[in-house]
Write a protein that holds these residues in place. Structure first.
Motif, PDB file in Angstrom:
ATOM      1  N   ASP A 226       0.828  -1.207   0.000  1.00 15.87           N
ATOM      2  CA  ASP A 226       0.000   0.000   0.000  1.00 15.87           C
ATOM      3  C   ASP A 226       0.862   1.255   0.000  1.00 15.87           C
ATOM      4  O   ASP A 226       0.557   2.238  -0.691  1.00 15.87           O
ATOM      5  CB  ASP A 226      -0.921   0.003   1.231  1.00 15.87           C
ATOM      6  CG  ASP A 226      -2.007  -1.057   1.141  1.00 15.87           C
ATOM      7  OD1 ASP A 226      -2.221  -1.586   0.036  1.00 15.87           O
ATOM      8  OD2 ASP A 226      -2.623  -1.350   2.176  1.00 15.87           O
ATOM      9  N   HIS A 227       1.945   1.227   0.771  1.00 17.69           N
ATOM     10  CA  HIS A 227       2.814   2.400   0.839  1.00 17.69           C
ATOM     11  C   HIS A 227       3.498   2.657  -0.504  1.00 17.69           C
ATOM     12  O   HIS A 227       3.586   3.806  -0.962  1.00 17.69           O
ATOM     13  CB  HIS A 227       3.870   2.206   1.925  1.00 17.69           C
ATOM     14  CG  HIS A 227       4.769   3.389   2.106  1.00 17.69           C
ATOM     15  ND1 HIS A 227       4.425   4.478   2.872  1.00 17.69           N
ATOM     16  CD2 HIS A 227       6.012   3.661   1.597  1.00 17.69           C
ATOM     17  CE1 HIS A 227       5.402   5.369   2.843  1.00 17.69           C
ATOM     18  NE2 HIS A 227       6.369   4.897   2.076  1.00 17.69           N
ATOM     19  N   SER A 230       0.776   3.958  -3.120  1.00 16.40           N
ATOM     20  CA  SER A 230       0.343   5.336  -2.874  1.00 16.40           C
ATOM     21  C   SER A 230       1.470   6.316  -3.181  1.00 16.40           C
ATOM     22  O   SER A 230       1.238   7.420  -3.685  1.00 16.40           O
ATOM     23  CB  SER A 230      -0.130   5.490  -1.428  1.00 16.40           C
ATOM     24  OG  SER A 230       0.924   5.218  -0.510  1.00 16.40           O
ATOM     25  N   ARG A 234       1.854   9.501  -6.481  1.00 19.55           N
ATOM     26  CA  ARG A 234       2.126  10.927  -6.275  1.00 19.55           C
ATOM     27  C   ARG A 234       3.337  11.427  -7.060  1.00 19.55           C
ATOM     28  O   ARG A 234       3.629  12.616  -7.055  1.00 19.55           O
ATOM     29  CB  ARG A 234       2.341  11.195  -4.781  1.00 19.55           C
ATOM     30  CG  ARG A 234       1.100  10.961  -3.918  1.00 19.55           C
ATOM     31  CD  ARG A 234       1.313  11.485  -2.509  1.00 19.55           C
ATOM     32  NE  ARG A 234       2.362  10.781  -1.813  1.00 19.55           N
ATOM     33  CZ  ARG A 234       2.171   9.710  -1.050  1.00 19.55           C
ATOM     34  NH1 ARG A 234       0.956   9.214  -0.917  1.00 19.55           N
ATOM     35  NH2 ARG A 234       3.174   9.131  -0.412  1.00 19.55           N
ATOM     36  N   GLY A 259      -2.535   1.594  -7.931  1.00 20.95           N
ATOM     37  CA  GLY A 259      -1.460   2.552  -8.089  1.00 20.95           C
ATOM     38  C   GLY A 259      -1.585   3.476  -9.271  1.00 20.95           C
ATOM     39  O   GLY A 259      -0.748   4.351  -9.467  1.00 20.95           O
ATOM     40  N   THR A 262      -5.785   8.288  -8.153  1.00 19.63           N
ATOM     41  CA  THR A 262      -6.286   8.687  -6.846  1.00 19.63           C
ATOM     42  C   THR A 262      -7.707   9.216  -7.032  1.00 19.63           C
ATOM     43  O   THR A 262      -8.000   9.938  -7.986  1.00 19.63           O
ATOM     44  CB  THR A 262      -5.406   9.773  -6.213  1.00 19.63           C
ATOM     45  OG1 THR A 262      -5.338  10.906  -7.093  1.00 19.63           O
ATOM     46  CG2 THR A 262      -3.999   9.250  -5.967  1.00 19.63           C
TER      47      THR A 262
END
Length: 319
Positions: A226-227, A230, A234, A259, A262
């Motif tokens: 998840d890290h 995310s 970005r 991924g 968003t």
């Protein structure tokens, strides 16, 4: 390894010790009934292992004379390639054979490896996560991947040399929380000594990793995949894409690959906003067409042009 698979391998090992073994003897040694022993023998013959049935009062099973499982002489890279192929193929749903067959092949190979290499491969398989989104790969050095996987399992800090996208090289100490494979690349995520933050690093840019003394504890509930996903969402790209998609936030988020996008709430009832970043736009119209949800392209203009062109081609094909 499942218990049935372990017993099939145990049966093979017993037969390789030589001689004829009765069904009753095999059943007792394996802890199963005689019918199950016969089923295990069928499984071995399906794998082209020459198990011979011996009839008569003292009959049973034996291997064909002179048969012995050949030794596997594999380098670290070859062993890693075979094991990852078995695991990744099964997790991606690509393996059409039985799960037992895949596990049996992995277990056979694992048993032939030197103890030290086997432990390192076990560490990798225990800590790696797959996002199942295949793209062209950027492979790290095998020694880098195995050492960082071992450090993540044992909670050991690691000193690394890292080359950033702009070519700048730095030395840092990393507390690796986990290894993630995504879109053809490998990543390690963990606490970084230089920034003082939790960072994600591409393994193909890591060199000269060194295990350090000490130990650490990862944050409670931390999910490496998840890290990484995310964080990748970005990263700035050449094109910033803005969309409105009809549906709930959960529904829309589930329609996109992990991924990629968003999702955020907007004022319009029944619609949500979506932000994406991409180096190229040519693949985006096909993705949007496959969502199965109404959408509006807010920008860029080049994407609108590509969507219209795809719509024209689809209409022409349908006509």
């Amino acid at each position: 390894m499942t218990r049935p698979t372990a017993r099939v391998l145990a049966l093979l090992e017993i037969l390789q010790s030589g001689g004829t073994r009765t069904v009753a003897e095999l059943a007792q040694r394996l802890g199963v009934d005689e019918r199950t022993v016969r089923r295990y023998v069928v499984h071995l013959t399906d794998l082209d292992i020459p198990v011979r049935s011996v009839r008569g009062r003292y009959g049973g099973y034996r291997l064909a004379p002179g048969y012995r499982m050949p030794p596997l002489m594999l380098t670290d890279e070859e062993a890693l390639a075979v094991l990852l192929g078995l695991i990744a193929g099964r997790r991606a749903g690509l393996a059409t054979s039985s799960v037992v067959a895949a596990e049996s092949a992995a277990a056979k190979m694992r048993r032939t490896l030197p103890e030290a290499l086997g432990r390192r491969l076990d560490a990798l398989l225990e800590n790696v996560e797959f996002t199942q989104r295949p793209l062209p790969s950027a492979a790290p050095e095998t020694t880098v991947l195995l050492l960082l996987a071992e450090a993540a399992r044992d909670r050991r800090p690691v000193a690394i040399d890292y080359t950033a996208a702009d070519g700048r090289r730095t030395e840092r100490v990393l507390h690796p929380y986990g290894i993630v494979a995504h879109s053809g690349r490998w990543y390690v995520t963990g606490a970084d000594s230089v920034s003082g933050e939790t960072r994600t690093f591409r393994l193909d840019r890591v060199t000269a990793p060194r295990l350090l003394a000490g130990a650490f504890d990862p944050p409670d509930g931390f999910e490496p995949a998840d890290h990484v996903l995310s964080g990748l969402a970005r990263i700035p790209y050449r094109h910033e894409i803005s969309l409105r998609v009809q549906g709930t936030a959960d529904e829309v988020a589930a329609a996109f690959p992990p991924g990629i996008a968003t999702v955020h709430a907007i004022a319009d009832d029944g619609w949500v906003g979506v932000r994406m970043r991409a180096e190229r736009l040519d693949w985006v119209p096909g993705l949007l067409a496959g969502l199965g949800l109404p959408f509006v392209v807010e920008g860029p203009d080049a994407l609108r042009t590509l969507v219209r062109a795809l719509a024209d081609r689809l209409a022409a094909a349908a006509g």
